[in-house]
Design a protein around this motif. Structure first.
Motif, PDB file in Angstrom:
ATOM      1  N   GLU A   1       0.815  -1.217   0.000  1.00  0.00           N
ATOM      2  CA  GLU A   1       0.000   0.000   0.000  1.00  0.00           C
ATOM      3  C   GLU A   1       0.848   1.265   0.000  1.00  0.00           C
ATOM      4  O   GLU A   1       0.448   2.299   0.546  1.00  0.00           O
ATOM      5  N   GLU A   2       2.005   1.197  -0.654  1.00  0.00           N
ATOM      6  CA  GLU A   2       2.883   2.363  -0.711  1.00  0.00           C
ATOM      7  C   GLU A   2       2.742   3.118  -2.033  1.00  0.00           C
ATOM      8  O   GLU A   2       3.204   4.252  -2.139  1.00  0.00           O
ATOM      9  N   ILE A   3       2.161   2.480  -3.062  1.00  0.00           N
ATOM     10  CA  ILE A   3       1.886   3.158  -4.326  1.00  0.00           C
ATOM     11  C   ILE A   3       0.464   2.829  -4.752  1.00  0.00           C
ATOM     12  O   ILE A   3      -0.114   1.809  -4.341  1.00  0.00           O
TER      13      ILE A   3
ATOM     14  N   VAL B   1      -5.804  -9.506  -2.943  1.00  0.00           N
ATOM     15  CA  VAL B   1      -4.576  -9.909  -2.235  1.00  0.00           C
ATOM     16  C   VAL B   1      -4.040  -8.736  -1.433  1.00  0.00           C
ATOM     17  O   VAL B   1      -3.629  -8.881  -0.276  1.00  0.00           O
ATOM     18  N   ARG B   2      -4.071  -7.570  -2.044  1.00  0.00           N
ATOM     19  CA  ARG B   2      -3.585  -6.371  -1.356  1.00  0.00           C
ATOM     20  C   ARG B   2      -4.400  -6.095  -0.089  1.00  0.00           C
ATOM     21  O   ARG B   2      -3.845  -5.770   0.958  1.00  0.00           O
TER      22      ARG B   2
ATOM     23  N   SER C   1      -3.061  -6.976   7.282  1.00  0.00           N
ATOM     24  CA  SER C   1      -2.555  -7.384   8.606  1.00  0.00           C
ATOM     25  C   SER C   1      -1.063  -7.680   8.548  1.00  0.00           C
ATOM     26  O   SER C   1      -0.313  -7.350   9.472  1.00  0.00           O
ATOM     27  N   ALA C   2      -0.613  -8.301   7.460  1.00  0.00           N
ATOM     28  CA  ALA C   2       0.817  -8.592   7.306  1.00  0.00           C
ATOM     29  C   ALA C   2       1.615  -7.301   7.170  1.00  0.00           C
ATOM     30  O   ALA C   2       2.713  -7.164   7.728  1.00  0.00           O
ATOM     31  N   ASN C   3       1.056  -6.339   6.441  1.00  0.00           N
ATOM     32  CA  ASN C   3       1.744  -5.061   6.268  1.00  0.00           C
ATOM     33  C   ASN C   3       1.866  -4.324   7.596  1.00  0.00           C
ATOM     34  O   ASN C   3       2.906  -3.730   7.901  1.00  0.00           O
ATOM     35  N   LYS C   4       0.803  -4.375   8.386  1.00  0.00           N
ATOM     36  CA  LYS C   4       0.828  -3.729   9.703  1.00  0.00           C
ATOM     37  C   LYS C   4       1.874  -4.389  10.596  1.00  0.00           C
ATOM     38  O   LYS C   4       2.650  -3.712  11.283  1.00  0.00           O
ATOM     39  N   ALA C   5       1.910  -5.731  10.572  1.00  0.00           N
ATOM     40  CA  ALA C   5       2.897  -6.465  11.377  1.00  0.00           C
ATOM     41  C   ALA C   5       4.318  -6.122  10.931  1.00  0.00           C
ATOM     42  O   ALA C   5       5.220  -5.966  11.758  1.00  0.00           O
ATOM     43  N   ALA C   6       4.526  -5.999   9.616  1.00  0.00           N
ATOM     44  CA  ALA C   6       5.857  -5.675   9.101  1.00  0.00           C
ATOM     45  C   ALA C   6       6.297  -4.291   9.567  1.00  0.00           C
ATOM     46  O   ALA C   6       7.454  -4.092   9.950  1.00  0.00           O
ATOM     47  N   ARG C   7       5.373  -3.340   9.533  1.00  0.00           N
ATOM     48  CA  ARG C   7       5.720  -1.971   9.975  1.00  0.00           C
ATOM     49  C   ARG C   7       6.089  -1.945  11.450  1.00  0.00           C
ATOM     50  O   ARG C   7       6.930  -1.148  11.875  1.00  0.00           O
TER      51      ARG C   7
ATOM     52  N   GLU D   1       2.972 -15.519   9.297  1.00  0.00           N
ATOM     53  CA  GLU D   1       1.776 -16.350   9.415  1.00  0.00           C
ATOM     54  C   GLU D   1       0.626 -15.801   8.574  1.00  0.00           C
ATOM     55  O   GLU D   1      -0.140 -16.562   7.977  1.00  0.00           O
ATOM     56  N   SER D   2       0.484 -14.492   8.503  1.00  0.00           N
ATOM     57  CA  SER D   2      -0.553 -13.888   7.660  1.00  0.00           C
ATOM     58  C   SER D   2      -0.323 -14.244   6.195  1.00  0.00           C
ATOM     59  O   SER D   2      -1.265 -14.579   5.459  1.00  0.00           O
ATOM     60  N   ILE D   3       0.934 -14.190   5.779  1.00  0.00           N
ATOM     61  CA  ILE D   3       1.257 -14.519   4.391  1.00  0.00           C
ATOM     62  C   ILE D   3       1.058 -16.012   4.132  1.00  0.00           C
ATOM     63  O   ILE D   3       0.568 -16.408   3.067  1.00  0.00           O
ATOM     64  N   ARG D   4       1.419 -16.845   5.111  1.00  0.00           N
ATOM     65  CA  ARG D   4       1.219 -18.291   4.942  1.00  0.00           C
ATOM     66  C   ARG D   4      -0.251 -18.630   4.717  1.00  0.00           C
ATOM     67  O   ARG D   4      -0.594 -19.432   3.844  1.00  0.00           O
TER      68      ARG D   4
END
Length: 627
Positions: A154-156, A191-192, A197-203, A212-215
């Motif tokens: 969600e950066e572009i 998919v985006r 949730s994965a993006n939030k966890a990464a940040r 786990e979200s990606i899995r």
């Protein structure tokens, strides 16, 4: 003498033309040798000047020919016997290859960046990218995958990403993979959304949640057959797992070294199946299985707490009928009595757990992991400080380390000589018992040491004020024993740090017993605040932040919410006082627990002091050495 039968020999000359032929043959042989040597001498097919000329002419077909031929020749030279000439040519080839690759990558990235910025690429540009892909394909792929990551993170914006991918799909070598992105743009949008949730966890750096979200997303039917997205998700999941591994391994290593194998096992289980061939992880997992009980349950009720004061290491000196003998007999235990207590607790299936195992970092009561069939128990070494009155009561004057790095107690006799032994301190008694009964400790637990710091720590003044307080206190009680003892504060600080390291290795927790042994039930808020400030200024710099407070004399202040609020505000999430039964309750920001004091008086009056649930006092008392 005439020799008629011997015919005279005449010298014959070589014909002149024979000499000419011989010279011609030698010249031809030398010429052929030169030609052969020249033909077989190693050389490069192209040089930097050839490449630069091709660039000036814009002849990129020749550029690729120079690149491929030079790489082939470089490979051939590597297989030859090493010589100065060969090494020189290899170095020249490497420089040429590196120059071509660098220029090609730079040119390719400029084209891709223009495309990403919205510039429409010409057919000539597309053809150039196609050709350059043979040299800079990996660099191009990384650039494109980075934009996919930016989009899915969600950066572009979607239109920017899809416009870029439409241009990439025009490149024949990328067409199959990136055309799929355009065709499945709706799936890509879903998919985006699901990656939020994965993006939030990464940040937030929560790598396990990201992985786990990606899995879970990879296991869904939505991304099946979407090669570009699947590859991106797999790579990102692998990266998140590796980040989690690198984050957790130092903690796992530390847990195993400190025998906190239950904690280590929990961390390892979170990576179950991720790194099946990792030798170090498998080694730690094997150690944890060996040392951790198989069946663990959660204990949801209050946790038993028992407390003892410093042990009497010299009973003859303690019970010599001086003015301290009566208090020693009332309040303290002998070494053999404490050993018997540990044995009885072990027989009754108690197991030591950590002094914070029942409370979260936020001060909320939580369930305590405990081996099946065992009862959790917290041990508190209460009122832990040194003074001359205590030395006179047969208590160790200080702690030290033996040659194996283990904690020992040091007894100072009246003539000033010192004796040290592991059993002169409750710390050594507990550690020795656990060494012979490892299942008495769960997850490496030992106990909590509630320090009073007015005279320093563990028998070592750390400041001039602490040293002076010890000396003034000694003089007030009529002791002259410290006059001949010089205090080296630097050496004391080093010693205390070494002692704390040894205690930390065996999982002893340090708690606040108040800096000045302040009776908080009678003290003002201001006095309590000042006492806490002294702990923060003079104790925590060496011990680290203290989060457990054991009320001096065991007298709690639960009836005074302003005082307990003050303690909670300073980070004390466990507060404890004396009681005769198991008890705890939740308050705002902390948990209060009751602890039962085991003493000489408690052993004589077990019912009154509530110790019958643990043992029979008569079985413990050392009648031979008590009054």
């Amino acid at each position: 003498m005439n020799m008629p039968f011997v015919e005279p020999i005449k010298k014959r000359r070589l014909p002149r033309h024979f000499v000419i032929y011989l010279l011609v043959a030698i010249v031809v042989l030398l010429l052929m040798t030169f030609i052969i040597v020249r033909a077989t001498r190693p050389s490069l097919p192209f040089h930097l000047s050839d490449y630069e000329e091709s660039l000036r002419k814009g002849d990129y077909t020749r550029v690729y020919e120079i690149y491929n031929s030079t790489r082939l020749k470089r490979s051939e030279l590597s297989g030859r016997l090493s010589s100065k000439t060969t090494q020189k040519l290899i170095k020249e080839a490497d420089a040429l290859i590196e120059r071509i690759e660098s220029d090609t990558m730079k040119r390719s990235l400029e084209l891709l960046a223009r495309a990403f910025d919205g510039t429409a690429l010409s057919d000539e540009d597309i053809a150039r990218i196609e050709l350059d892909a043979s040299i800079a394909g990996a660099t191009m792929t990384s650039f494109i995958e980075e934009k996919t990551h930016f989009y899915l993170s969600e950066e572009i914006e979607e239109n920017v990403y899809l416009s870029f991918m439409e241009q990439m799909a025009r490149v024949p070598i990328f067409s199959h993979e990136y055309s799929q992105v355009i065709e499945k743009s709706e799936v890509l949008q879903k998919v985006r959304e699901k990656l939020e949730s994965a993006n939030k966890a990464a940040r937030e750096g929560i790598y396990h949640s990201e992985a786990e979200s990606i899995r879970r997303l990879l296991a869904s039917s939505e991304v099946a057959g979407f090669d570009h997205v699947v590859m991106y998700l797999e790579q990102r999941m692998a990266k998140a797992r590796q980040s989690f591994y690198e984050e957790q391994m130092p903690y796992i290593r530390s847990d195993v070294e400190h025998n906190r194998t239950y904690d280590a096992q929990l961390k390892i289980k979170r990576m179950s199946g991720w790194f099946p061939d990792d030798e170090l992880l498998n080694k730690y997992e094997s150690i944890c299985r060996e040392r951790t009980p198989e069946n663990i349950r959660n204990w949801n009720g209050p946790v038993e707490h028992i407390a003892i004061k410093p042990l009497i290491a010299d009973s003859d000196r303690a019970f010599d009928n001086d003015r301290y003998a009566e208090a020693a007999d009332r309040d303290l235990l002998l070494v053999v009595e404490f050993q018997r207590i540990l044995e009885k607790l072990y027989e009754r299936n108690y197991v030591l757990v950590d002094g914070r195992s029942f409370v979260s970092n936020e001060g909320i009561a939580i369930a305590v992991p405990c081996p099946e069939g065992k009862k959790p128990l917290c041990l508190v070494l209460d009122d832990f400080f040194s003074s001359e009155a205590r030395v006179e009561s047969g208590i160790a004057s200080r702690l030290d380390l033996d040659e194996d790095g283990r904690i020992v107690g040091v007894v100072r006799d009246r003539n000033g000589t010192e004796r040290m032994d592991r059993l002169f301190s409750a710390i050594g008694v507990v550690e020795e018992f656990i060494d012979s009964h490892p299942d008495f400790s769960f997850n490496g637990a030992t106990g909590t040491i509630s320090v009073v710091a007015m005279n320093g720590l563990f028998g070592y003044p750390l400041t001039d004020a602490q040293d002076q307080h010890w000396r003034d206190d000694a003089s007030a009680y009529g002791f002259n024993t410290l006059k001949a003892i010089e205090t080296n504060l630097d050496a004391n600080n080093k010693k205390v740090k070494a002692l704390l390291s040894a205690l930390e290795l065996r999982n002893w927790r340090i708690a606040n017993g108040s800096y000045s042994r302040l009776a908080m039930d009678r003290a003002s808020l201001q006095s309590i605040s000042e006492d806490i400030s002294k702990i923060e200024e003079f104790v925590e710099p060496v011990t680290g932040k203290l989060t457990i407070l054991h009320y001096p004399y065991g007298i709690h202040v639960e009836f005074d919410k302003k005082k307990t609020a003050l303690l909670a505000e300073h980070g004390y999430s466990v507060l404890s006082g004396y009681g005769t039964s198991i008890y705890s309750h939740q308050e705002r920001g902390y948990v209060y627990v009751s602890k039962t004091l085991l003493s000489g008086q408690a052993l004589r009056r077990p019912r009154e002091h509530g110790i019958n649930r643990f043992l029979k006092g008569a079985d413990i008392l050392d009648h031979a050495n008590r009054p």
